[in-house]
Enzyme design. Structure first.
Site, PDB file in Angstrom:
ATOM      1  N   CYS A 121       0.974  -1.240   0.086  1.00 36.15           N
ATOM      2  CA  CYS A 121      -0.194   0.150  -0.041  1.00 36.15           C
ATOM      3  C   CYS A 121       0.590   1.353   0.249  1.00 36.15           C
ATOM      4  CB  CYS A 121      -0.943  -0.069   1.242  1.00 36.15           C
ATOM      5  SG  CYS A 121      -1.911  -1.314   1.269  1.00 36.15           S
ATOM      6  N   HIS A 262      -3.254   7.111   2.139  1.00 36.24           N
ATOM      7  CA  HIS A 262      -3.779   5.714   1.958  1.00 36.24           C
ATOM      8  C   HIS A 262      -5.229   5.435   2.488  1.00 36.24           C
ATOM      9  CE1 HIS A 262      -4.068   1.592   0.946  1.00 36.24           C
ATOM     10  NE2 HIS A 262      -4.112   1.218   2.358  1.00 36.24           N
ATOM     11  N   ASN A 292     -10.200  -0.256  -0.111  1.00 35.35           N
ATOM     12  CA  ASN A 292      -8.728  -0.268   0.030  1.00 35.35           C
ATOM     13  C   ASN A 292      -8.026  -0.693  -1.559  1.00 35.35           C
ATOM     14  OD1 ASN A 292      -5.851  -0.637   0.405  1.00 35.35           O
ATOM     15  ND2 ASN A 292      -6.364  -1.203   2.649  1.00 35.35           N
TER      16      ASN A 292
HETATM   17  O1  UT7 Z   1      -3.971  -1.092   3.644  1.00 37.63           O
HETATM   18  C1  UT7 Z   1      -3.327  -1.797   4.533  1.00 37.63           C
HETATM   19  C2  UT7 Z   1      -3.812  -3.032   4.691  1.00 37.63           C
HETATM   20  N1  UT7 Z   1      -4.942  -3.281   5.670  1.00 37.63           N
HETATM   21  C3  UT7 Z   1      -5.602  -2.484   6.606  1.00 37.63           C
HETATM   22  O2  UT7 Z   1      -5.406  -1.459   6.706  1.00 37.63           O
HETATM   23  C4  UT7 Z   1      -6.800  -3.082   7.423  1.00 37.63           C
HETATM   24  C5  UT7 Z   1      -6.588  -2.890   8.884  1.00 37.63           C
HETATM   25  N2  UT7 Z   1      -7.758  -3.455   9.576  1.00 37.63           N
HETATM   26  C6  UT7 Z   1      -9.027  -3.275   9.483  1.00 37.63           C
HETATM   27  O3  UT7 Z   1      -9.487  -2.436   8.725  1.00 37.63           O
HETATM   28  C7  UT7 Z   1     -10.159  -3.852  10.427  1.00 37.63           C
HETATM   29  O4  UT7 Z   1      -9.252  -4.632  11.295  1.00 37.63           O
HETATM   30  C8  UT7 Z   1     -10.859  -4.705   9.530  1.00 37.63           C
HETATM   31  C9  UT7 Z   1     -11.877  -3.941   8.948  1.00 37.63           C
HETATM   32  C10 UT7 Z   1     -10.280  -5.917   8.576  1.00 37.63           C
HETATM   33  C11 UT7 Z   1     -11.861  -5.509  10.598  1.00 37.63           C
HETATM   34  O5  UT7 Z   1     -12.427  -4.815  11.331  1.00 37.63           O
HETATM   35  P1  UT7 Z   1     -12.481  -5.057  13.011  1.00 37.63           P
HETATM   36  O6  UT7 Z   1     -13.146  -4.086  13.678  1.00 37.63           O
HETATM   37  O7  UT7 Z   1     -11.087  -5.300  13.433  1.00 37.63           O
HETATM   38  O8  UT7 Z   1     -13.236  -6.466  13.030  1.00 37.63           O
HETATM   39  P2  UT7 Z   1     -12.584  -7.958  13.899  1.00 37.63           P
HETATM   40  O9  UT7 Z   1     -11.507  -8.310  13.003  1.00 37.63           O
HETATM   41  O10 UT7 Z   1     -12.154  -7.555  15.204  1.00 37.63           O
HETATM   42  O11 UT7 Z   1     -13.600  -8.646  13.830  1.00 37.63           O
HETATM   43  C12 UT7 Z   1     -14.959  -8.322  14.680  1.00 37.63           C
HETATM   44  C13 UT7 Z   1     -16.166  -9.320  14.373  1.00 37.63           C
HETATM   45  C14 UT7 Z   1     -15.603 -10.697  14.628  1.00 37.63           C
HETATM   46  O12 UT7 Z   1     -16.578 -11.696  14.906  1.00 37.63           O
HETATM   47  P3  UT7 Z   1     -16.722 -12.020  16.619  1.00 37.63           P
HETATM   48  O13 UT7 Z   1     -15.310 -12.717  17.018  1.00 37.63           O
HETATM   49  O14 UT7 Z   1     -16.828 -10.823  17.177  1.00 37.63           O
HETATM   50  O15 UT7 Z   1     -17.771 -12.721  16.782  1.00 37.63           O
HETATM   51  C15 UT7 Z   1     -15.556 -11.222  13.132  1.00 37.63           C
HETATM   52  O16 UT7 Z   1     -15.635 -12.711  12.820  1.00 37.63           O
HETATM   53  O17 UT7 Z   1     -16.663  -9.147  12.852  1.00 37.63           O
HETATM   54  C16 UT7 Z   1     -16.669 -10.525  12.353  1.00 37.63           C
HETATM   55  N3  UT7 Z   1     -16.279 -10.402  10.979  1.00 37.63           N
HETATM   56  C17 UT7 Z   1     -16.992 -10.231   9.973  1.00 37.63           C
HETATM   57  N4  UT7 Z   1     -18.429  -9.786  10.348  1.00 37.63           N
HETATM   58  C18 UT7 Z   1     -19.554  -9.662   9.120  1.00 37.63           C
HETATM   59  C19 UT7 Z   1     -14.984 -10.220  10.286  1.00 37.63           C
HETATM   60  N5  UT7 Z   1     -15.390  -9.794   8.829  1.00 37.63           N
HETATM   61  C20 UT7 Z   1     -16.495  -9.672   8.857  1.00 37.63           C
HETATM   62  C21 UT7 Z   1     -17.288  -9.308   7.653  1.00 37.63           C
HETATM   63  N6  UT7 Z   1     -18.804  -9.262   7.919  1.00 37.63           N
HETATM   64  N7  UT7 Z   1     -16.862  -9.315   6.392  1.00 37.63           N
END
Ligand code: UT7
Length: 335
Positions: A121, A262, A292
């Site tokens: 990125c 970014h 992204n």
């Molecule tokens: O460009 C550089 C590369 N990447 C980034 O910058 C990404 C940085 N990270 C993020 O943007 C975030 O961590 C994400 C958007 C990827 C994830 O968001 P989060 O708020 O950190 O969610 P999480 O991984 O903590 O997951 C929360 C919950 C989980 O369920 P439980 O364990 O609380 O029951 C996940 O299983 O959300 C669930 N979950 C989803 N639910 C619906 C994870 N992905 C999804 C989804 N739809 N797509």
């Protein structure tokens, strides 16, 4: 040109271009194939839709070529006016030849030098900084910089945690030698910390996966990400990099026309804006429309901002990016 030139000189950004695929993939489209929802994706990422390459006639190469050609048209230049092309991408079709060589041929730039750069990125800002240095030191006169990724090719659409975040796009800029040394990048950083590489990686073989890694539902050959790790890294770097750029140039946010960042996740951008007190109208956001797009995002923002007339000659802008590697980079640029 590969030698000569008198020091010091400056660097002028004379053209920008971008390219996105025609196909729109909305959150509702994704919720039909994955256990996710428009509400979850919007709240957690700020994304409404993203663009996805068609299998048949769109690729990293075609997006790079189109973005660069548009930047050349914008600059009123031809491919043959360039003496170097740098393409930053982690999704190039082949490692040999580089996409940059094929892009150079497509815009009739031969015998300009051409190479690919891998900085995820951070790729566009890495490439822009390198281009600035090569022009500023007198080795080159006119460089085409392209940041592009087609993340749809490397995300596993059978798994929801990574696939909903990404999209495909390219952004390009043309930079040329200028007699005014105050033009161009007046402060820049290129950084990496490879100890965090496994937070965001694309394993091709079982042996690429570090021992002790958690089980993953993501199939081999697709991007794996520890979202929370990357989130923490991005939030802290975003703030640190902008504070460093301001302190090192004795500028304040009031002096900056636009922070071109970014587009990783709207929450990451909002957190930095809040901590640094940056006004809404100085931090451009298009993640809602494109997701992204990795190496494509900063160049795409730059092109949209420039075409919208939000920056002009004499303005100072700041580029900020961070991503896989882990890498991060910044540039304070006088237009
Ligand atoms: O460009 C550089 C590369 N990447 C980034 O910058 C990404 C940085 N990270 C993020 O943007 C975030 O961590 C994400 C958007 C990827 C994830 O968001 P989060 O708020 O950190 O969610 P999480 O991984 O903590 O997951 C929360 C919950 C989980 O369920 P439980 O364990 O609380 O029951 C996940 O299983 O959300 C669930 N979950 C989803 N639910 C619906 C994870 N992905 C999804 C989804 N739809 N797509």
């Amino acid at each position: 040109m590969t030698s000569g030139g008198s020091l010091p000189c400056g660097v002028r950004l004379v053209g920008t271009g971008s390219a996105v695929p025609g196909r729109v993939l909305t959150n509702d489209d994704l919720s039909k194939i994955l256990d996710t929802s428009d509400e979850w994706i919007r709240q957690r990422t700020g994304i409404r839709e993203r663009r996805i390459c068609s299998e048949s006639d769109e690729s990293v190469f075609s997006l790079q070529r189109d973005a660069l050609q548009r930047a050349l048209d914008d600059a009123g230049m031809k491919g043959s006016d360039l003496d170097l092309i740098i393409c930053a991408s982690v999704t190039s079709e082949m490692t040999c030849p580089s996409n940059a060589c094929r892009v150079a041929a497509a815009v009739d730039a031969a015998p300009a030098g051409a190479f690919d750069m891998v900085a995820a990125c951070s790729g566009f800002v890495y490439a822009l900084n390198v281009a600035d240095s090569l022009v500023r030191c007198g080795r080159h006169r006119a460089i085409g910089v392209v940041g592009c990724d087609a993340m749809s090719k490397v995300v596993d659409f059978e798994e929801r945690t990574v696939s909903v975040l990404f999209g495909d796009a390219a952004g390009a800029a043309i930079v040329v030698r200028d007699d005014d040394p105050s033009k161009g990048s007046v402060y820049q950083t290129l950084n990496a910390d490879g100890s965090g590489w496994h937070s965001l990686y694309l394993p091709r073989r079982e042996t690429d996966i570090p021992a002790g890694s958690p089980e993953s539902d993501i199939r081999l050959g697709y991007l794996r990400m520890d979202g929370r790790d990357v989130y923490r890294f991005a939030v802290s770097k975003f703030k640190e990099v902008i504070e460093d750029a301001m302190a090192s140039t004795s500028l304040t946010p009031d002096d900056i026309a636009q922070f071109i960042c970014h587009q990783s996740n709207i929450r990451i951008i909002e957190s930095a804006k809040e901590k640094l007190g940056l006004p809404d109208d100085k931090v451009y956001i298009n993640i809602d429309r494109y997701g992204n797009t990795s190496g494509g995002s900063v160049g795409l923002c730059l092109d949209e901002i420039r075409r919208a007339g939000r920056i002009s000659d004499g303005d100072t802008i700041v580029f900020v990016a961070f991503g896989g590697g882990l890498t991060w980079a910044s540039s304070v640029w006088n237009l």
